[in-house]
Design a protein around this motif. Sequence first.
Motif, PDB file in Angstrom:
ATOM      1  N   ALA A  18       0.807  -1.219   0.000  1.00 59.11           N
ATOM      2  CA  ALA A  18       0.000   0.000   0.000  1.00 59.11           C
ATOM      3  C   ALA A  18       0.835   1.262   0.000  1.00 59.11           C
ATOM      4  O   ALA A  18       0.538   2.225  -0.729  1.00 59.11           O
ATOM      5  N   TRP A  19       1.898   1.279   0.815  1.00 60.80           N
ATOM      6  CA  TRP A  19       2.633   2.526   1.025  1.00 60.80           C
ATOM      7  C   TRP A  19       4.111   2.432   0.678  1.00 60.80           C
ATOM      8  O   TRP A  19       4.825   3.422   0.783  1.00 60.80           O
ATOM      9  N   GLY A  20       4.586   1.249   0.297  1.00 61.86           N
ATOM     10  CA  GLY A  20       5.958   1.113  -0.179  1.00 61.86           C
ATOM     11  C   GLY A  20       7.025   1.319   0.871  1.00 61.86           C
ATOM     12  O   GLY A  20       8.125   1.777   0.559  1.00 61.86           O
ATOM     13  N   VAL A  21       6.722   0.974   2.121  1.00 66.09           N
ATOM     14  CA  VAL A  21       7.691   1.176   3.201  1.00 66.09           C
ATOM     15  C   VAL A  21       7.819  -0.088   4.035  1.00 66.09           C
ATOM     16  O   VAL A  21       6.941  -0.953   4.035  1.00 66.09           O
ATOM     17  N   GLN A  22       8.922  -0.179   4.759  1.00 66.89           N
ATOM     18  CA  GLN A  22       9.153  -1.255   5.718  1.00 66.89           C
ATOM     19  C   GLN A  22       8.716  -0.795   7.104  1.00 66.89           C
ATOM     20  O   GLN A  22       8.881   0.386   7.455  1.00 66.89           O
ATOM     21  N   PRO A  23       8.181  -1.665   7.942  1.00 67.97           N
ATOM     22  CA  PRO A  23       7.704  -1.239   9.264  1.00 67.97           C
ATOM     23  C   PRO A  23       8.832  -1.019  10.259  1.00 67.97           C
ATOM     24  O   PRO A  23       9.891  -1.647  10.169  1.00 67.97           O
TER      25      PRO A  23
END
Length: 387
Positions: A18-23
């Motif tokens: 969805a947002w193209g990031v790692q947590p």
Amino acid sequence: MSSAEEQAELAVAELRSAWGVQPDGVWAAPGRVNLIGEHVDYNGGRCLPLALTRVTAAAARRRDDDRVRLASTDPSAAPFEGTLADLGPGAVSGWAAYAAGTLWAVQQAGVDVPGMDLAVSSDVPLGAGLSSSASLEAAVAIAAAELAGRDDDEALRHLLIRAAIRAENEVVGAGTGGMDQTVALLAEEGSALLIHTRDLRTEPVHLGLAEAGLELMVIDTRVSHTLADGQYAERRADCDEAARQLGLEWLSDAGPADVERLADPRLRARARHVVSENQRVDTVVELVRAGRVAEIGPLLDASHASLRNDYEVSAVELDVVVAAAREAGALGARMVGGGFGGSAIALIRPGDAEAVGDAVLAACRQRGLAEPVTLTVTSGPAARRIC
């Protein structure tokens, strides 16, 4: 792989997609089933829920600005984008109101919530009376607090409980009490949690089901309910009016003689349920603590009758599966949750699980009702960081 690990993986994948990031981390919070003590939490009463091993997982990454982006693995849940100033009452609707409303309420409680990208995944059935909403709220709340740099301790958890309740009351618009959020954040594995709802005091109560040769079966009627549709609010308003007429702050302070003082038969019935349900909770706790959990079945039966007749929150599907479970050998059974659909529970011997499951399925088919789903449940832990 456990439920929490599986949902964590799915939440991380959704965050990337969805947002193209790692947590920065993943947090999980459980659904719940209430052994007994229904519709007393907003009346200052006592209830005895346990956390499930089914959870909602929240994968989150802190942002350097005030943007909030929310996504879910549920295909019917549209993504949400806004700012930290856009999250309060009247600003968000649908599923995002639970998550965004929680972020707003945690801010209102004094936590310096950062902007974030967040994605959730859950295997707590929606609308089944197993508190998928509080599971979501608790997962989001603890994620937000830890991203804000707050240490996870008892004081923080009590703050988050109050914030999650406020989110559901003021942003979602459901007039629930505090039972669901409390057990989601304070449960102990292997125990139910006795909650004194007027001050949120809690006491773990070891269940001892396995030692007694028993299991707890959840029967999901697959008839979805919603707590924001007016029926729940009407019951709460009835209880508030009954307490007002009796001159009490909390309806749970009433006794049987007080109930009979109420002239309106509807208010009298609502109050009779609240008073008798609190008494049933106290008796169940005594029996369980004495190692006599096998004797609580008739109290579950009585709870269902009270919810059906006095509180009028059952449904034909719930009545059918409860009756079928008892006839097939359950020691006791009752509806759980807000009512008007959702789930029932049955106290069974492990050897009777197949017979009970077959019986409730056959009864629903005979009546032309939706086919229920059954599962046995164990008591799981409270909200926590997974990774």
